[in-house]
Design an enzyme around this catalytic site. Structure first.
Site, mmCIF file in Angstrom:
data_model
loop_
_atom_site.group_PDB
_atom_site.id
_atom_site.type_symbol
_atom_site.label_atom_id
_atom_site.label_comp_id
_atom_site.label_asym_id
_atom_site.label_seq_id
_atom_site.Cartn_x
_atom_site.Cartn_y
_atom_site.Cartn_z
ATOM 1 N N PHE A 1 27.773 81.080 -20.735
ATOM 2 C CA PHE A 1 28.212 81.899 -21.877
ATOM 3 C C PHE A 1 29.717 81.839 -22.095
ATOM 4 C CE2 PHE A 1 30.552 85.753 -20.831
ATOM 5 C CZ PHE A 1 30.455 85.819 -19.456
ATOM 6 N N LYS A 2 30.480 81.421 -21.087
ATOM 7 C CA LYS A 2 31.941 81.415 -21.239
ATOM 8 C C LYS A 2 32.403 80.479 -22.357
ATOM 9 C CE LYS A 2 33.133 83.312 -16.779
ATOM 10 N NZ LYS A 2 31.810 83.531 -16.136
#
Ligand SMILES: *Cc1c(COP(=O)(O)O)cnc(C)c1O
Length: 459
Positions: free
Chosen positions: A111-112
């Site tokens: 998700f980063k």
């Protein structure tokens, strides 16, 4: 939008300065001075927007005044153009009342990417505006380094130097960083462990002049632009799952509290999220913190390594609100925490409990959950996501539940194999990762050696 520090003493800044600054000069974290309230009618209008257009609507109040809207629109389109799924953040049904929000379709499979694909472009733009160059420096044992590299590989005004412990990161994790051969990407394999890498980065930030006239930049999760980008997918998924018409709860695999704080901002902007469940692994600082116990425990290595932390940096942003946005009070609390444990006031704990529940999940339970979900649905989830699924047991009943799937299982082979499954294949465009050319420099565990390296490579 203006931004203030959680400790009340640092200057009030605009968006561009907040993005370039990271930590506030009083040791606090920047938060919006006030947020716009979005009406239900507006949210309804946004229901039909594709991800990138919704992202512009949600983030524009933060960014406005720092660049023309058309510039921001094309930046956002470009940032999410590299994702492998056309929905960018698709949801998948797990059971009658539970959904996964898949946040691993970006270039580095975690998700980063949502935040760092945008942050690299924002930094590049603001540096160009000022006629400056920047050096991003960071230490990584996992997801952040590769996401930062992917986010900045096309930046013209930015060099990226990422330290990883030599021969101590998994091959997939290393290769996601070292096979990016752009001229402005520099991987350092430090002859030391992860703590040594972090110590050298920290010491370098105390001595920023060593990169002069360039600007030293951090891209860790205290950068408010990262949180802002993470607000979007709560609203995007919530609109798809009917949040305007029924109670919806998010379960978030958590460490530094950055991801879940994005959801909290969505709620502060008027988006109706009924509840947040904070999932941790054995490193349960947030479970204790939400009970009012701010304390440190030794680090434990787990099968969900991207959640292995001792102190949760963004928790201070929530505490600031729970203390009535009193910066002076916050500096007292954080000063006491610097030297020992702190017990927060009951009124603070009760406010937190009204919105958040929390649960720590050990490695055995993580593996058992990976197996159970596979048996029930045929979905293979990664170990971080599994903590979020298991923590649903503390979510209030009767709500529609959404678990943030924070990483792709191919990234965390060890846990998946321990749960009894064969290695998961990488997405098709990455199958040659293990054959690609690598580039990195092995450097002694020495501050001067690392700083000389940084000076020698920066443009
Ligand atoms: C970074 C990370 C987390 C934790 O997110 P925070 O914002 O630190 O709470 C969870 N899962 C994965 C896969 C991560 O990379």
């Amino acid at each position: 939008m203006k931004f203030v520090s959680t400790r009340g003493q640092a200057p009030v800044l605009g968006f561009d300065d907040v993005v370039l600054t990271g930590l506030a000069s009083d040791g606090g974290l920047y938060v919006p001075e006030s947020l716009p309230t979005i009406s239900e009618a507006t949210f309804r209008e946004w229901q039909s927007l594709p991800y990138d257009e919704l992202a512009v609507e949600v983030m524009w109040p933060f960014v406005e005044g720092s660049m023309p809207r058309e510039t921001f629109e094309s930046m956002v389109k470009d940032a999410y153009g590299s994702f492998r799924h056309s929905a960018i953040a698709p949801t998948k049904q797990l059971s009658h009342d539970t959904w996964l929000l898949e946040l691993f379709h970006g270039p580095t499979l975690a998700f980063k990417d949502f935040a760092l694909q945008l942050l690299g472009r924002l930094l590049d733009y603001f540096l160009a505006e000022r006629g400056e160059r920047g050096v991003v420096m960071g230490a990584t044992s996992g997801d952040t380094g590769s996401a930062a590299i992917e986010g900045a590989r096309h930046s013209e005004h930015l060099d990226v130097v990422i330290l990883h412990p030599y021969q101590r990161v998994s091959e997939v994790q290393r290769r996601q960083m070292t096979t990016v051969l752009s001229d402005n990407v520099h991987n350092v394999a430090l002859k030391g462990n992860f703590d040594d890498c972090q110590a050298i980065v920290k010491a370098s930030f105390m001595d920023q002049a060593f990169v002069s006239p360039n600007r030293l930049l951090a891209v860790n999760s205290i950068n408010l632009a990262r949180i802002m980008a993470q607000t979007v997918y709560y609203i995007y998924s919530g609109l798809r799952l009917g949040a305007l018409d029924r109670e919806i709860a998010y379960s978030v695999p958590s460490a530094n509290f950055g991801d879940v704080f994005g959801g909290y901002l969505a709620k502060q902007m008027g988006f109706p999220i009924a509840h947040f469940t904070v999932a941790t692994n054995a490193n349960d600082a947030l479970v204790r913190g939400l009970r009012g116990d701010l304390s440190r425990k030794p680090l434990e290595k787990t099968l969900s390594p991207s959640m292995d932390i001792v102190v949760s940096s963004n928790f201070e942003r929530l505490l600031f609100d729970l203390h009535g946005r009193d910066g002076l009070k916050m500096s007292q609390v954080m000063d006491s925490f610097q030297t020992g444990a702190v017990q927060l006031d009951d009124s603070v704990v009760n406010q937190a409990k009204a919105l958040f529940s929390a649960h720590a999940v050990d490695d055995d339970q993580t593996c058992a959950t990976i197996s159970r979900i596979f048996e029930e649905t045929g979905e293979l989830i990664d170990p971080h996501t599994a903590t979020g699924v298991d923590a649903l047991q503390v979510t209030p009943s009767g709500m529609t539940k959404v678990v943030l799937a924070t990483a792709h299982p191919a990234k965390f082979a060890e846990a998946v194999e321990k749960a009894g499954f064969d290695e998961v294949p990488l997405p098709s465009d990455m199958t040659d990762l293990l054959e690609r050319e690598e580039r990195y420099t092995v450097v002694e565990n020495d501050l001067d050696d690392v700083q000389s390296f940084v000076r020698s490579v920066m443009g």
